[in-house]
Design a protein around this motif. Structure first.
Motif, PDB file in Angstrom:
ATOM      1  N   TYR A  95       0.830  -1.208   0.000  1.00  0.00           N
ATOM      2  CA  TYR A  95       0.000   0.000   0.000  1.00  0.00           C
ATOM      3  C   TYR A  95       0.868   1.263   0.000  1.00  0.00           C
ATOM      4  CZ  TYR A  95       1.454   0.648   4.765  1.00  0.00           C
ATOM      5  OH  TYR A  95       2.236   0.856   5.877  1.00  0.00           O
ATOM      6  N   ARG A 132      -4.265   2.379   8.203  1.00  0.00           N
ATOM      7  CA  ARG A 132      -5.298   3.331   8.643  1.00  0.00           C
ATOM      8  C   ARG A 132      -5.406   3.324  10.162  1.00  0.00           C
ATOM      9  NH1 ARG A 132     -10.416   4.743   9.945  1.00  0.00           N
ATOM     10  NH2 ARG A 132     -11.551   6.123   8.532  1.00  0.00           N
ATOM     11  N   MET A 157      -5.699  13.391   4.884  1.00  0.00           N
ATOM     12  CA  MET A 157      -5.400  12.897   3.544  1.00  0.00           C
ATOM     13  C   MET A 157      -5.054  11.411   3.589  1.00  0.00           C
ATOM     14  SD  MET A 157      -2.389  14.117   0.904  1.00  0.00           S
ATOM     15  CE  MET A 157      -1.092  13.658   2.053  1.00  0.00           C
ATOM     16  N   TRP A 158      -4.260  10.980   4.583  1.00  0.00           N
ATOM     17  CA  TRP A 158      -3.885   9.568   4.700  1.00  0.00           C
ATOM     18  C   TRP A 158      -5.104   8.680   4.919  1.00  0.00           C
ATOM     19  CZ3 TRP A 158       0.783  10.343   8.529  1.00  0.00           C
ATOM     20  CH2 TRP A 158       1.861  10.852   7.816  1.00  0.00           C
ATOM     21  N   HIS A 160      -8.272   9.369   4.125  1.00  0.00           N
ATOM     22  CA  HIS A 160      -9.061   9.340   2.889  1.00  0.00           C
ATOM     23  C   HIS A 160      -8.393   8.472   1.829  1.00  0.00           C
ATOM     24  CE1 HIS A 160     -12.448  12.075   3.550  1.00  0.00           C
ATOM     25  NE2 HIS A 160     -11.637  12.691   4.403  1.00  0.00           N
ATOM     26  N   SER A 161      -7.082   8.542   1.751  1.00  0.00           N
ATOM     27  CA  SER A 161      -6.343   7.716   0.794  1.00  0.00           C
ATOM     28  C   SER A 161      -6.535   6.238   1.115  1.00  0.00           C
ATOM     29  CB  SER A 161      -4.858   8.081   0.832  1.00  0.00           C
ATOM     30  OG  SER A 161      -4.123   7.252  -0.023  1.00  0.00           O
ATOM     31  N   GLU A 165      -8.429   3.708  -1.384  1.00  0.00           N
ATOM     32  CA  GLU A 165      -7.689   2.542  -1.882  1.00  0.00           C
ATOM     33  C   GLU A 165      -8.408   1.248  -1.491  1.00  0.00           C
ATOM     34  OE1 GLU A 165      -4.438   2.096  -3.348  1.00  0.00           O
ATOM     35  OE2 GLU A 165      -4.314   4.221  -3.829  1.00  0.00           O
TER      36      GLU A 165
END
Length: 197
Positions: A95, A132, A157-158, A160-161, A165
């Motif tokens: 990831y 996460r 941002m992390w 949401h990313s 993903e």
């Protein structure tokens, strides 16, 4: 990880044996020069470097019509095939890489059996969830990014990313399990991925 290695190895594998121009043509046909570091210089450098490493076997097959060095065709060695599979599997599970590596892996995932690809993508989902969880040890999404000042936007941002993903990966797994695409051992591969010579 370097996407150029995976891209070059995968392109040669599809041909069985290919010269640099064929590899370059395929990668440009796929648009890889737009979303990766697959520029002409890096392609030819990768070919020569992997031949030195024993990952590719170089065959000088014909003198150049322009008076230059002979044209060289490359094919994967056994070590090259193992390197290709190692890079492919690692890219499907990881990831924490650039988008070019995952993009290359999706382009070659059909070289593996369907069940293995699903298992690798499920592993990727687990890694995304663990990442996460590590982020949310320090950041509570429900409190909003402002709770940590402007630095909270990074963690937002992390999260949401990771969520995006995971949603995309889950959708891909669903499509593959429903029978999408032709994987290794299932029949004739999709051939419209090769550029015209």
């Amino acid at each position: 990880m370097s996407a150029i290695r995976l891209l070059v190895l995968g392109a040669i594998r599809q041909h069985g044996r290919a010269h640099g121009y064929q590899v370059r043509n395929d990668l440009e046909y796929w648009g890889a020069h737009e979303w990766s570091n697959a520029k002409p210089g890096s392609i030819y450098h990768a070919l020569k470097q992997m031949a030195k490493e024993g990952v590719l076997h170089a065959h000088e097959i014909a003198p150049s019509t322009a008076g230059g060095p002979p044209r060289t065709e490359y094919e994967l060695t056994d070590a090259g095939f193992e390197e290709y599979l190692r890079l492919l599997r690692a890219a499907l599970t990881s990831y924490d890489q650039k988008m070019d590596m995952l993009s290359a892996a999706i382009g070659f995932m059909v070289d593996l059996p369907r069940t293995e690809v699903v298992a690798l993508l499920r592993d990727r989902l687990e890694r995304l969830a663990a990442w996460r969880a590590r982020v949310t040890e320090h950041y509570i999404p429900e409190n909003g990014p402002e709770s940590l000042g402007h630095i909270g936007e990074i963690m937002n941002m992390w999260v949401h990313s990771a969520d995006g993903e995971a949603e995309w990966t889950g959708g891909l797994i669903t499509r593959i399990e429903a029978g999408a695409y032709t994987f290794a051992g299932e029949g004739e591969p999709f051939v419209a991925v090769l550029g015209t010579p």
